[in-house]
Design a protein around this motif. Sequence first.
Motif, PDB file in Angstrom:
ATOM      1  N   LEU A   1      -5.049   2.545  -9.668  1.00 47.65           N
ATOM      2  CA  LEU A   1      -4.596   1.156  -9.645  1.00 47.65           C
ATOM      3  C   LEU A   1      -5.435   0.238 -10.525  1.00 47.65           C
ATOM      4  O   LEU A   1      -5.052  -0.903 -10.769  1.00 47.65           O
ATOM      5  N   LEU A   2      -6.578   0.714 -10.987  1.00 49.47           N
ATOM      6  CA  LEU A   2      -7.441  -0.126 -11.824  1.00 49.47           C
ATOM      7  C   LEU A   2      -6.897  -0.221 -13.248  1.00 49.47           C
ATOM      8  O   LEU A   2      -6.268   0.688 -13.742  1.00 49.47           O
TER       9      LEU A   2
ATOM     10  N   LEU B   1      -2.575   5.507  -0.003  1.00 48.70           N
ATOM     11  CA  LEU B   1      -3.195   4.260   0.445  1.00 48.70           C
ATOM     12  C   LEU B   1      -2.419   3.605   1.583  1.00 48.70           C
ATOM     13  O   LEU B   1      -2.926   2.680   2.221  1.00 48.70           O
TER      14      LEU B   1
ATOM     15  N   ARG C   1       0.868  -1.174   0.000  1.00 56.59           N
ATOM     16  CA  ARG C   1       0.000   0.000   0.000  1.00 56.59           C
ATOM     17  C   ARG C   1       0.908   1.229   0.000  1.00 56.59           C
ATOM     18  O   ARG C   1       1.588   1.501   0.984  1.00 56.59           O
TER      19      ARG C   1
ATOM     20  N   THR D   1      -9.582  -0.381  -3.051  1.00 51.18           N
ATOM     21  CA  THR D   1      -9.470  -0.751  -4.467  1.00 51.18           C
ATOM     22  C   THR D   1     -10.633  -1.634  -4.906  1.00 51.18           C
ATOM     23  O   THR D   1     -11.092  -1.538  -6.046  1.00 51.18           O
ATOM     24  N   ASP D   2     -11.115  -2.498  -4.020  1.00 46.11           N
ATOM     25  CA  ASP D   2     -12.288  -3.311  -4.345  1.00 46.11           C
ATOM     26  C   ASP D   2     -13.499  -2.438  -4.630  1.00 46.11           C
ATOM     27  O   ASP D   2     -14.283  -2.700  -5.551  1.00 46.11           O
TER      28      ASP D   2
ATOM     29  N   ALA E   1      -6.561   4.978  -5.459  1.00 42.68           N
ATOM     30  CA  ALA E   1      -7.242   3.700  -5.682  1.00 42.68           C
ATOM     31  C   ALA E   1      -7.706   3.581  -7.129  1.00 42.68           C
ATOM     32  O   ALA E   1      -7.595   2.518  -7.749  1.00 42.68           O
TER      33      ALA E   1
ATOM     34  N   ARG F   1     -13.350  -0.569  -7.928  1.00 42.74           N
ATOM     35  CA  ARG F   1     -13.539  -1.532  -9.026  1.00 42.74           C
ATOM     36  C   ARG F   1     -15.022  -1.865  -9.185  1.00 42.74           C
ATOM     37  O   ARG F   1     -15.533  -1.963 -10.309  1.00 42.74           O
TER      38      ARG F   1
END
Length: 225
Positions: A224-225, A146, A142, A185-186, A221, A189
């Motif tokens: 990062l996708l 983050l 992280r 991040t979840d 976040a 997404r």
Amino acid sequence: MSDERAPDPLTSFISRSLRTEVTEVSEEIVQDTTEAELDRVHFTQDGARRTLIVKRVPPHSSLEVKLLPHLARKTDRVPVVHARGIPPTMVPAWPWLLIEDLLGAPAADDLADVVRAKVAVERAVAADGPALVALGVPRIARRGALAEWPEVIVHGALVRLNAVRTDRGVVLTEWRHASLGCGLTDVVRLARDAGAPARPLAELYANESGRPLTETALAAALELL
């Protein structure tokens, strides 16, 4: 010599896994690809017809086989696991799970409920970091904004397809991409998959997690996708 016939292997397998007698057992192939094999097992238990799923995955993609039984012991926000098998390395067979049949379950249409289910899983295994690493769950660094967020279990593929609604609430499926990292991040997404703004779901997640949400963390976040 007795005329009584021994039960077939599939019937014996289901009976042992459920620790009860079952009859009229049959099996149908649902999926047979290089990524996974799914078989639906039909059987009668206590006079009622039931189904379970046998899921087989390649050895190089077997994290879910190792992880899901641990999660299922801690929370009902994941599929129920009745049995699992991890063949020795020298045996040319795929690891497998015997799990509840959620293939026909309706998708969870309330994204907020999906986020709450994710938080429930995080809380259930919050103290299990070393055990999760021992099971093969990778740690994802992280960084930046983050780094201030706690390390939690990350689903890794949290999209609408992998969240279903059951009688007990939202259940999250498909844990083969799980890791330990930043749970935000979840959430972003999930929002992107649904075509929804990320901020409202991220704020809900932050509130449920007891963390303040900053613009820099949300932006990090999303990057990062």
